[in-house]
Design an enzyme around this catalytic site. Structure first.
Site, mmCIF file in Angstrom:
data_model
loop_
_atom_site.group_PDB
_atom_site.id
_atom_site.type_symbol
_atom_site.label_atom_id
_atom_site.label_comp_id
_atom_site.label_asym_id
_atom_site.label_seq_id
_atom_site.Cartn_x
_atom_site.Cartn_y
_atom_site.Cartn_z
ATOM 1 N N ASP A 80 0.890 -1.169 0.000
ATOM 2 C CA ASP A 80 0.000 0.000 0.000
ATOM 3 C C ASP A 80 0.922 1.212 0.000
ATOM 4 O O ASP A 80 1.526 1.541 1.027
ATOM 5 C CB ASP A 80 -0.906 0.018 1.229
ATOM 6 C CG ASP A 80 -2.008 1.078 1.105
ATOM 7 O OD1 ASP A 80 -1.839 2.005 0.288
ATOM 8 O OD2 ASP A 80 -3.017 0.989 1.823
ATOM 9 N N ASP B 63 -3.677 -3.353 3.121
ATOM 10 C CA ASP B 63 -3.755 -2.573 4.356
ATOM 11 C C ASP B 63 -3.180 -3.315 5.552
ATOM 12 O O ASP B 63 -2.735 -2.687 6.516
ATOM 13 C CB ASP B 63 -5.215 -2.228 4.697
ATOM 14 C CG ASP B 63 -5.869 -1.284 3.715
ATOM 15 O OD1 ASP B 63 -5.213 -0.298 3.342
ATOM 16 O OD2 ASP B 63 -7.024 -1.524 3.338
#
Length: 399
Positions: free
Chosen positions: A150, A321
């Site tokens: 990410d 995430d």
């Protein structure tokens, strides 16, 4: 595997410098933002954005880690590398062989702004020196490894650029401090997280120069080996990416085991959490409940011991995430569980087994980013007793 974690840290530090460089020029920054297309968006947001910083950071990480470790085809990220310039041209952002070639490519995205393109290209090709991570020897077959990236978690906070947010019990509810760069490695066969780096590019701002410095954290959990930057060889829990004279936050809770037992249960939540879950946790936690932006940052709050758990019951977090903080939490004896699956098992009478998140299996019959959503929500925890407390508390909710 010390070379692998060093490559991840090295890439995260280069990425952090790019993120800071992109924020230096407010007039330029508006050129770097693009609304995501359908299929790329997080459905939690009516409008979801990516920035050139997101895309360039991701491509730098893929380029550097792939080149150093040789797993280019197994590095996956949140962002498409496609960007649209002011003329409506589609540009595929990548790191070229030379700094000059990268600058030329980026200038097309930036509507011919070669000066800005050169700044970003210089950041993408710069040499970063990191200290010895002191991991010891860990042998992990590289053909088993996948990587989730990410590039800039909490892009909305990054775009807003709030720099004067004040913490409550060390936790920032919003602002640049909530921005993180997440690089997680997992086993392609089992889906288990193995190692992770969480980089906070905007950890500390110098009050005189207004310049930001960052902080990074890493962890490895493989077999019986668990080692991380929060271990005894680290004085302050993390590694400053700038001057060692910068003040380091005091991350870890002090006191005896008995003292810890007497502490109230604490949690960090998203403001988008359901009313039911918020109500139950507020009743259990009292004043020890906090709200913060960014899934990566909320997980980091658990890693650092600011709170006991991060709970999110919705399905709008993704593999990118969670993989990196999950690996660090594992190295500390904690983890990241699939909330709804754990609750289902308890309702079936299985109170012994907890379902940890895995990173190799897409959600069936969906398209776009949702293929990699954590459909059952999550609980990030450093202690199994706190996971049990959450599951006991939420055991009556509908799953």
């Amino acid at each position: 595997m010390s070379d692998m974690i060093a490559a991840l840290v090295h890439a995260s530090e280069k990425a952090a410098k790019i993120a800071r460089a992109c924020r230096l020029e407010e007039s330029l920054f508006g050129l770097l933002i693009e609304e995501k297309k359908e299929g790329e968006k997080n459905k939690k947001f009516v409008t979801d954005f990516k920035t050139l910083a997101d895309v360039l950071v991701q491509e730098v990480i893929k380029h550097d880690v792939g080149k150093q470790v040789g797993i280019e085809n197994n590095i996956f990220g949140e962002e498409s590398n496609e960007f649209m310039n002011g003329l409506g041209e589609k540009i595929h952002v990548k790191v070229c062989e030379t700094e000059q070639e990268t600058a030329k490519l980026l200038s097309k995205v930036l509507d011919g702004n070669m000066k800005a393109a050169e700044v970003l290209a210089r950041s993408a090709h710069q040499n970063i020196v990191i200290p010895d991570l002191n991991t010891g020897r860990i042998d992990i077959p590289q053909d088993r490894l996948g990587v989730w990236v990410d590039p800039i978690d909490s892009t909305f906070q990054y775009i807003k650029g709030v720099s004067d947010s004040k913490p409550n019990n060390n936790i920032y509810s919003c602002g640049l401090q909530c921005v993180t760069i997440l690089i997680g490695v997992y086993d392609l066969h089992s889906g288990t997280p193995i190692m992770g780096v969480v980089n906070q590019p905007f950890a500390v701002q110098d009050p005189e120069t207004q310049r930001w410095s960052g902080q990074y954290y890493w962890g490895i959990s493989y077999g019986t080996t668990n080692v991380c930057s929060l271990g005894p060889h680290s004085k302050n829990g993390g590694v400053s990416s700038e001057s060692n004279s910068m003040p380091a936050p005091q991350h870890l809770k002090k006191g005896s085991a008995a003292d810890l037992e007497e502490e109230r249960f604490s949690a960090v939540l998203s403001t988008g959490e359901t009313v039911c879950v918020q109500t139950l946790l507020k009743e259990a936690c009292g004043d020890n409940i906090h709200y913060a932006a960014g899934a990566g940052y909320k997980s980091l709050c658990v890693v650092l011991g600011f709170v006991d758990v991060y709970v999110f019951s919705e399905d709008t977090t993704f593999k990118w995430d969670c993989c990196s903080p999950h690996a660090i939490l594992k190295s500390l004896g904690g983890g990241m569980a699939d909330l709804k699956e754990c609750l289902r098992r308890r309702q079936d009478g299985n109170r012994e087994d907890c379902s940890e998140l895995v990173y190799n299996v897409p959600v069936q019959d969906v398209k776009g980013a949702d293929r990699w959503a954590n459909k059952g929500g999550l609980v990030a925890y450093r202690s199994h007793k706190h996971l049990e407390a959450v599951l006991n508390l939420l055991s009556g909710i509908s799953v």
